[in-house]
Write an enzyme that holds these catalytic residues in place. Structure first.
Site, PDB file in Angstrom:
ATOM      1  N   TYR A  36       0.821  -1.213   0.000  1.00 43.75           N
ATOM      2  CA  TYR A  36       0.000   0.000   0.000  1.00 43.75           C
ATOM      3  C   TYR A  36       0.854   1.261   0.000  1.00 43.75           C
ATOM      4  CZ  TYR A  36       0.801   0.997   5.009  1.00 43.75           C
ATOM      5  OH  TYR A  36       1.368   1.311   6.219  1.00 43.75           O
ATOM      6  N   LYS A 149       6.455  -1.828   1.973  1.00 43.64           N
ATOM      7  CA  LYS A 149       5.249  -1.238   2.572  1.00 43.64           C
ATOM      8  C   LYS A 149       4.100  -2.227   2.401  1.00 43.64           C
ATOM      9  CE  LYS A 149       3.151   3.307   3.230  1.00 43.64           C
ATOM     10  NZ  LYS A 149       3.201   3.239   4.679  1.00 43.64           N
ATOM     11  N   GLU A 182      12.149   2.584  14.192  1.00 41.52           N
ATOM     12  CA  GLU A 182      11.211   3.608  13.699  1.00 41.52           C
ATOM     13  C   GLU A 182       9.933   3.509  14.523  1.00 41.52           C
ATOM     14  OE1 GLU A 182       9.810   2.805   9.676  1.00 41.52           O
ATOM     15  OE2 GLU A 182       9.796   0.648  10.066  1.00 41.52           O
ATOM     16  N   LEU A 206      11.029   1.321   7.112  1.00 39.22           N
ATOM     17  CA  LEU A 206      10.422   1.756   5.856  1.00 39.22           C
ATOM     18  C   LEU A 206      11.173   3.010   5.395  1.00 39.22           C
ATOM     19  CD1 LEU A 206       7.894   1.206   3.983  1.00 39.22           C
ATOM     20  CD2 LEU A 206       6.997   3.289   5.011  1.00 39.22           C
TER      21      LEU A 206
END
Ligand code: PDD
Length: 294
Positions: A36, A149, A182, A206
């Site tokens: 996505y 992702k 993250e 990411l």
């Protein structure tokens, strides 16, 4: 969100989001076999489109999802946005390996599902961006390809729920060695010895579009950027901390697990970067459609 009013696009067909019907055999639903993107819409135009579509291409290639015409998908996105009349909001895009009888290997004849919608959304973070926000830390229990992702977000969902229950804005993931990777939906930056410190671009994070844009802005502003992970037990070495993302933009972090960062207020480097980011968005709003993005 009022889904009746939100315009979606399913394999090229425009329809209200709440009328979209997707097969129960869709592999995105059954296996999380899907990727996505989330783009921001400023002034009716999508922000950093080339960057988002490059990452989409990379995600598709990484999971060997073939048969998606990226330029056509981009055209569908622009058409949906134009028809939706959304001025401020987000675009969500998801591509799955399609519907097929449930079996793990790739199906032979499935058509990828290309689903997207454009949603008007008020920026709910204005105040938090001004004041700064708290975060919690949680073990990074995700897989080894966090650079893709993918829609497999259960670890992110669980950690973010913990953050919400602690009245915090984000949860930061740490690995068994204590290094921070993250957030559940943001990248992490610190300021140490006058430099911006952020995790290196590898399989542990990411490669955030906002992160990439900010690294460029920082270098332009003469702020050195060091790609190195921060450590959960050594956060007293940083004088500022913030997270970055499409919806969060630059969000100052003023406390971690209840412990303040410096004096518990957003620091000067974070403020400078927020100003530079806002100026770039403002320039985008004022620029002709077609220069960056649409
Ligand atoms: N999340 N890290 C993770 C795990 C993310 O899911 C995201 C984005 C980011 C920031 O990436 P970007 O700057 O490209 O938004 C970092 C989106 C917004 C989401 O899942 O809603």
């Amino acid at each position: 969100m009022n889904t009746q009013k939100v315009l979606a696009n399913v394999n090229g067909t425009l329809m209200p989001l709440d009328e979209v019907r997707i097969s129960a055999l869709d592999r995105g639903f059954l296996f999380g076999d899907a990727i996505y993107e989330v783009l921001r819409v400023y002034g009716g135009r999508p922000w950093l489109v080339d960057e988002h579509f490059q990452r989409l291409r990379r995600s598709l290639d990484s999971i060997r999802l073939a048969g998606v015409d990226i330029d056509r998908l981009r055209g569908r996105m622009l058409e949906t946005l134009a028809q939706s009349k959304v001025r401020e909001g987000i675009i969500y895009i998801q591509v799955t390996r399609g519907a097929a009888p449930r079996s793990h290997p790739f199906p032979k004849n499935a058509t990828p599902l290309e689903f997207l919608y454009a949603e008007a959304r008020e920026d709910g973070y204005v105040e938090a961006r001004q004041r700064g926000a708290c975060v919690v830390t949680r073990p990074d229990i995700r897989w080894d390809r966090c650079d893709i992702k993918s829609t497999n977000l259960l670890a992110n969902v669980l950690a973010m729920q913990d953050a919400c229950e602690a009245d915090c804005i984000e949860a930061l993931f740490y690995l068994p060695d204590g290094t921070l990777t993250e957030g559940t939906h943001t990248n992490l930056f610190g300021v140490r010895d006058g430099r911006l410190v952020t995790a290196p671009r590898n399989n542990e994070i990411l490669p955030g579009i906002t992160r990439g844009f900010l690294v460029g802005l920082a270098r332009q502003a003469g702020v050195a950027v060091e790609e190195r992970k921060l450590h959960r037990d050594r956060l007293d070495e940083v004088v500022e901390l913030f997270v970055s993302g499409t919806t969060s933009e630059i969000m100052p972090v003023v406390s971690v697990d209840g412990r303040p960062i410096s004096d518990g207020t957003p620091g000067p480097v974070t403020r400078r970067l927020q100003e530079a980011y806002n100026a770039a968005v403002q320039a985008f709003r004022e620029s002709e459609a077609g220069e960056r993005g649409a």
